[in-house]
Design an enzyme around this catalytic site. Structure first.
Site, short mmCIF file in Angstrom:
data_model
loop_
_atom_site.label_atom_id
_atom_site.label_comp_id
_atom_site.label_asym_id
_atom_site.label_seq_id
_atom_site.Cartn_x
_atom_site.Cartn_y
_atom_site.Cartn_z
CG ASP A 26 -0.13 -0.08 2.54
OD1 ASP A 26 0.86 -0.83 2.60
OD2 ASP A 26 -0.52 0.59 3.52
CE1 TYR A 146 3.14 0.33 12.92
CE2 TYR A 146 1.25 1.20 11.73
CZ TYR A 146 2.28 0.28 11.85
OH TYR A 146 2.44 -0.69 10.88
CE LYS A 177 2.45 -3.43 9.45
NZ LYS A 177 2.33 -3.17 8.00
#
Length: 265
Positions: A26, A146, A177
């Site tokens: 991506d 994140y 993730k």
């Protein structure tokens, strides 16, 4: 669990090991057509030949070939985006819907949330809606979470990463993730607190192949469920052979030395 979700999860996660090798493609939206993803058909073919479990891409790239000669590969359609040209690159915006991804033949969807960003509340609201809609369709959600924002001094800090993984779980993701924290001991606490499969991000390209394999091996030994890594794979001199070595580490328990020997390095 919804039987449809179970079936689709087995297309992106190895049913025998419960682990996954996902290759995100991506990056074109974020940074443009960088080396390794210019010819997407060639890139996907190399990834398929290497034995990866799934690729992850934006909706417009799917017709360019998430399939390849020989066999299919799991397809994860990414729903959110931003560009490095923006004054607010950490603010991810939804650019695709779950139903759209289903129509494209997706086995799962993914979205990106930056905790600590000024637009965190919007991204969290988006995640709440996406996980609800995905549950309706019986499609798994991969959450990339994140810690990035004015209050975040170190996005690799174990307490920050643990918070990210926990948010992914608590808001309904099926797989999360996060960055690798740098050592198995601290990463094992991330896995323990998440209660869903945790895969590591690749981050910047590592200095050597051995460094990369060591990071993956250590994360798996700490209880991680594999990896979702782009540049360290598709910008490698031989992505196919690297993926074959990664498969041995992630799914077959090979050591880093054995994997390096298999690579001929």
């Amino acid at each position: 669990m919804h039987i449809g979700k179970t079936i689709r999860l087995e297309r992106i996660v190895n049913r025998d090991t419960g682990r996954a090798i996902i290759v995100p493609l991506d990056h074109g939206v974020t940074v443009g057509p960088i080396e390794g993803i210019i010819d997407m058909r060639d890139t996907v073919t190399r990834i398929v030949e290497g034995g990866a479990n799934a690729v992850l891409m934006h909706k417009g790239v799917v017709p360019c070939g998430h399939r390849a000669r020989g066999r299919d590969i799991g397809l994860i359609v990414h729903l959110s985006a931003s560009t490095n040209l923006s004054p607010f690159p950490g603010a991810k915006t939804l650019v695709c819907e779950v139903e759209e991804a289903v129509q494209l033949g997706a086995d799962a969807v993914s979205l990106h949330v930056n905790l600590g960003d000024e637009s965190e509340r919007v991204m969290l609201a988006d995640m709440g809606r996406i996980t609800r809609e995905a549950s309706h369709w019986g499609i798994p959600v991969v959450a990339m979470v994140y810690g990035r924002g004015p209050k975040i001094k170190n996005e690799f800090d174990p307490s920050v990463v643990a918070h990210c993984a926990r948010v992914g779980m608590e808001l309904g993701a099926d797989l999360v993730k996060v960055p690798y924290t740098g050592d198995p001991e601290s990463f094992s606490t991330i896995v323990a607190g998440a209660r869903i499969p945790v895969v590591i991000a690749g981050g910047p390209k590592t200095p050597t192949t051995r460094d990369f394999l060591r990071m993956v091996s250590d994360s798996v030994q700490a209880g991680g469920s594999g990896l979702s890594v782009g540049r360290n794979i598709f910008q490698h001199k031989d992505p196919t052979r690297l993926l074959q070595a990664l498969g041995k580490v992630v799914h077959d328990g090979w050591s880093v030395d054995e994997a390096m020997e298999g690579l001929g390095e």
